[in-house]
Design a protein around this motif. Structure first.
Motif, PDB file in Angstrom:
ATOM      1  N   ALA A   1      -2.453  -8.434  -3.605  1.00  0.00           N
ATOM      2  CA  ALA A   1      -2.068  -9.714  -3.036  1.00  0.00           C
ATOM      3  C   ALA A   1      -0.646  -9.644  -2.475  1.00  0.00           C
ATOM      4  O   ALA A   1      -0.349 -10.279  -1.486  1.00  0.00           O
ATOM      5  CB  ALA A   1      -2.194 -10.808  -4.084  1.00  0.00           C
ATOM      6  N   GLY A   2       0.225  -8.893  -3.160  1.00  0.00           N
ATOM      7  CA  GLY A   2       1.604  -8.796  -2.689  1.00  0.00           C
ATOM      8  C   GLY A   2       1.686  -8.296  -1.261  1.00  0.00           C
ATOM      9  O   GLY A   2       2.489  -8.779  -0.464  1.00  0.00           O
ATOM     10  N   ASP A   3       0.845  -7.358  -0.904  1.00  0.00           N
ATOM     11  CA  ASP A   3       0.837  -6.792   0.434  1.00  0.00           C
ATOM     12  C   ASP A   3       0.202  -7.756   1.440  1.00  0.00           C
ATOM     13  O   ASP A   3       0.526  -7.726   2.616  1.00  0.00           O
ATOM     14  CB  ASP A   3       0.081  -5.461   0.420  1.00  0.00           C
ATOM     15  CG  ASP A   3       0.230  -4.680   1.705  1.00  0.00           C
ATOM     16  OD1 ASP A   3       1.188  -4.931   2.453  1.00  0.00           O
ATOM     17  OD2 ASP A   3      -0.621  -3.817   1.963  1.00  0.00           O
ATOM     18  N   CYS A   4      -0.688  -8.623   0.981  1.00  0.00           N
ATOM     19  CA  CYS A   4      -1.372  -9.551   1.880  1.00  0.00           C
ATOM     20  C   CYS A   4      -0.540 -10.791   2.193  1.00  0.00           C
ATOM     21  O   CYS A   4      -0.624 -11.331   3.279  1.00  0.00           O
ATOM     22  CB  CYS A   4      -2.692  -9.992   1.259  1.00  0.00           C
ATOM     23  SG  CYS A   4      -3.868  -8.650   1.057  1.00  0.00           S
ATOM     24  N   PHE A   5       0.233 -11.267   1.222  1.00  0.00           N
ATOM     25  CA  PHE A   5       0.930 -12.541   1.369  1.00  0.00           C
ATOM     26  C   PHE A   5       2.447 -12.405   1.384  1.00  0.00           C
ATOM     27  O   PHE A   5       3.156 -13.362   1.135  1.00  0.00           O
ATOM     28  CB  PHE A   5       0.520 -13.490   0.239  1.00  0.00           C
ATOM     29  CG  PHE A   5      -0.952 -13.764   0.200  1.00  0.00           C
ATOM     30  CD1 PHE A   5      -1.558 -14.500   1.199  1.00  0.00           C
ATOM     31  CD2 PHE A   5      -1.732 -13.264  -0.835  1.00  0.00           C
ATOM     32  CE1 PHE A   5      -2.920 -14.751   1.170  1.00  0.00           C
ATOM     33  CE2 PHE A   5      -3.095 -13.513  -0.868  1.00  0.00           C
ATOM     34  CZ  PHE A   5      -3.693 -14.256   0.129  1.00  0.00           C
ATOM     35  N   PHE A   6       2.960 -11.211   1.667  1.00  0.00           N
ATOM     36  CA  PHE A   6       4.402 -10.979   1.562  1.00  0.00           C
ATOM     37  C   PHE A   6       5.219 -11.820   2.540  1.00  0.00           C
ATOM     38  O   PHE A   6       6.406 -12.027   2.323  1.00  0.00           O
ATOM     39  CB  PHE A   6       4.747  -9.494   1.701  1.00  0.00           C
ATOM     40  CG  PHE A   6       4.564  -8.936   3.084  1.00  0.00           C
ATOM     41  CD1 PHE A   6       5.633  -8.887   3.958  1.00  0.00           C
ATOM     42  CD2 PHE A   6       3.337  -8.456   3.499  1.00  0.00           C
ATOM     43  CE1 PHE A   6       5.487  -8.362   5.231  1.00  0.00           C
ATOM     44  CE2 PHE A   6       3.184  -7.935   4.766  1.00  0.00           C
ATOM     45  CZ  PHE A   6       4.253  -7.889   5.632  1.00  0.00           C
ATOM     46  N   LYS A   7       4.612 -12.346   3.575  1.00  0.00           N
ATOM     47  CA  LYS A   7       5.344 -13.184   4.523  1.00  0.00           C
ATOM     48  C   LYS A   7       5.284 -14.668   4.147  1.00  0.00           C
ATOM     49  O   LYS A   7       5.891 -15.492   4.810  1.00  0.00           O
ATOM     50  CB  LYS A   7       4.803 -12.988   5.932  1.00  0.00           C
ATOM     51  CG  LYS A   7       5.075 -11.614   6.485  1.00  0.00           C
ATOM     52  CD  LYS A   7       4.559 -11.479   7.896  1.00  0.00           C
ATOM     53  CE  LYS A   7       4.843 -10.071   8.421  1.00  0.00           C
ATOM     54  NZ  LYS A   7       4.339  -9.887   9.770  1.00  0.00           N
TER      55      LYS A   7
ATOM     56  N   LYS B   1       0.459   8.834  -1.431  1.00  0.00           N
ATOM     57  CA  LYS B   1      -0.930   9.060  -1.830  1.00  0.00           C
ATOM     58  C   LYS B   1      -1.133   8.598  -3.258  1.00  0.00           C
ATOM     59  O   LYS B   1      -0.182   8.482  -4.043  1.00  0.00           O
ATOM     60  CB  LYS B   1      -1.287  10.533  -1.672  1.00  0.00           C
ATOM     61  CG  LYS B   1      -0.517  11.443  -2.598  1.00  0.00           C
ATOM     62  CD  LYS B   1      -0.956  12.878  -2.409  1.00  0.00           C
ATOM     63  CE  LYS B   1      -0.241  13.731  -3.449  1.00  0.00           C
ATOM     64  NZ  LYS B   1      -0.732  15.059  -3.518  1.00  0.00           N
ATOM     65  N   VAL B   2      -2.356   8.339  -3.609  1.00  0.00           N
ATOM     66  CA  VAL B   2      -2.699   7.954  -4.970  1.00  0.00           C
ATOM     67  C   VAL B   2      -2.411   9.138  -5.884  1.00  0.00           C
ATOM     68  O   VAL B   2      -2.825  10.263  -5.615  1.00  0.00           O
ATOM     69  CB  VAL B   2      -4.182   7.539  -5.081  1.00  0.00           C
ATOM     70  CG1 VAL B   2      -4.585   7.338  -6.519  1.00  0.00           C
ATOM     71  CG2 VAL B   2      -4.434   6.290  -4.252  1.00  0.00           C
ATOM     72  N   SER B   3      -1.658   8.869  -6.939  1.00  0.00           N
ATOM     73  CA  SER B   3      -1.324   9.916  -7.899  1.00  0.00           C
ATOM     74  C   SER B   3      -1.186   9.295  -9.280  1.00  0.00           C
ATOM     75  O   SER B   3      -1.113   8.073  -9.436  1.00  0.00           O
ATOM     76  CB  SER B   3      -0.029  10.628  -7.503  1.00  0.00           C
ATOM     77  OG  SER B   3       1.043   9.703  -7.474  1.00  0.00           O
ATOM     78  N   ALA B   4      -1.140  10.149 -10.282  1.00  0.00           N
ATOM     79  CA  ALA B   4      -0.959   9.688 -11.657  1.00  0.00           C
ATOM     80  C   ALA B   4       0.511   9.357 -11.888  1.00  0.00           C
ATOM     81  O   ALA B   4       1.394  10.000 -11.318  1.00  0.00           O
ATOM     82  CB  ALA B   4      -1.417  10.764 -12.636  1.00  0.00           C
ATOM     83  N   PHE B   5       0.771   8.345 -12.682  1.00  0.00           N
ATOM     84  CA  PHE B   5       2.134   7.977 -13.063  1.00  0.00           C
ATOM     85  C   PHE B   5       2.096   7.339 -14.444  1.00  0.00           C
ATOM     86  O   PHE B   5       1.056   6.926 -14.930  1.00  0.00           O
ATOM     87  CB  PHE B   5       2.773   7.029 -12.034  1.00  0.00           C
ATOM     88  CG  PHE B   5       2.049   5.723 -11.869  1.00  0.00           C
ATOM     89  CD1 PHE B   5       2.369   4.623 -12.657  1.00  0.00           C
ATOM     90  CD2 PHE B   5       1.043   5.598 -10.927  1.00  0.00           C
ATOM     91  CE1 PHE B   5       1.702   3.421 -12.507  1.00  0.00           C
ATOM     92  CE2 PHE B   5       0.375   4.399 -10.769  1.00  0.00           C
ATOM     93  CZ  PHE B   5       0.701   3.306 -11.563  1.00  0.00           C
TER      94      PHE B   5
ATOM     95  N   THR C   1      -2.971  -1.291  -8.548  1.00  0.00           N
ATOM     96  CA  THR C   1      -3.904  -1.418  -7.426  1.00  0.00           C
ATOM     97  C   THR C   1      -5.330  -1.394  -7.966  1.00  0.00           C
ATOM     98  O   THR C   1      -5.536  -1.387  -9.174  1.00  0.00           O
ATOM     99  CB  THR C   1      -3.689  -0.273  -6.420  1.00  0.00           C
ATOM    100  OG1 THR C   1      -4.019   0.970  -7.064  1.00  0.00           O
ATOM    101  CG2 THR C   1      -2.254  -0.239  -5.908  1.00  0.00           C
ATOM    102  N   GLY C   2      -6.298  -1.344  -7.098  1.00  0.00           N
ATOM    103  CA  GLY C   2      -7.702  -1.350  -7.500  1.00  0.00           C
ATOM    104  C   GLY C   2      -8.248   0.016  -7.865  1.00  0.00           C
ATOM    105  O   GLY C   2      -9.454   0.238  -7.814  1.00  0.00           O
ATOM    106  N   GLU C   3      -7.386   0.936  -8.254  1.00  0.00           N
ATOM    107  CA  GLU C   3      -7.803   2.303  -8.597  1.00  0.00           C
ATOM    108  C   GLU C   3      -8.719   2.270  -9.821  1.00  0.00           C
ATOM    109  O   GLU C   3      -8.298   1.874 -10.908  1.00  0.00           O
ATOM    110  CB  GLU C   3      -6.569   3.160  -8.852  1.00  0.00           C
ATOM    111  CG  GLU C   3      -6.835   4.545  -9.368  1.00  0.00           C
ATOM    112  CD  GLU C   3      -7.749   5.376  -8.479  1.00  0.00           C
ATOM    113  OE1 GLU C   3      -8.699   5.956  -9.029  1.00  0.00           O
ATOM    114  OE2 GLU C   3      -7.510   5.436  -7.259  1.00  0.00           O
ATOM    115  N   PRO C   4      -9.977   2.683  -9.693  1.00  0.00           N
ATOM    116  CA  PRO C   4     -10.934   2.604 -10.801  1.00  0.00           C
ATOM    117  C   PRO C   4     -10.506   3.358 -12.065  1.00  0.00           C
ATOM    118  O   PRO C   4     -10.821   2.928 -13.174  1.00  0.00           O
ATOM    119  CB  PRO C   4     -12.221   3.219 -10.228  1.00  0.00           C
ATOM    120  CG  PRO C   4     -12.080   3.111  -8.748  1.00  0.00           C
ATOM    121  CD  PRO C   4     -10.606   3.180  -8.466  1.00  0.00           C
TER     122      PRO C   4
END
Length: 117
Positions: A1-7, A25-29, A91-94
């Motif tokens: 949502a943050g990326d969609c409504f940031f304005k 890129k998607v990575s482990a953290f 994020t939506g990372e399964p």
């Protein structure tokens, strides 16, 4: 949502921070607890998750930072008017959504935010 409504100023004032960027890129953290115990992080240990790099800026003073990723705020809570808000940059990372620690964090967040002030 943050990326969609940031304005959207209303969204930013509700969440308590301005969305800065998303990239990489998607990575482990590793997600680490920040600060003292809070009902949202009760029983939640540090854990490994997956996703891209996300940053936020200009945090409201009343944001309570609950988790960090490499020293960056990742999950926080705040009270707004008669309500409560919990924001997390997952994020939506399964692979993350399948983790017990993530489930506990989300359940705690729903209970805390839903209990009002």
């Amino acid at each position: 949502a943050g990326d969609c409504f940031f304005k959207e100023a209303g969204y930013t004032s509700l969440v308590g921070a301005f969305f800065g960027s998303y990239g990489g890129k998607v990575s482990a953290f590793r997600v680490e607890r920040a600060g003292e115990e809070h009902p949202v992080t009760e029983g939640v240990d540090s854990f490994e998750a997956w996703g891209g790099k996300i940053s936020h800026l200009d945090f409201e003073e009343d944001c309570v930072i609950l988790q960090e990723r490499n020293g960056e705020p990742w999950t926080w809570a705040r009270s707004v008017g008669k309500g409560r808000v919990v924001y997390s940059a997952f994020t939506g990372e399964p692979r993350t959504w399948s983790l017990g620690q993530f489930h506990l964090l989300m359940a705690n967040a729903i209970r805390w935010a839903g209990s009002g002030k």
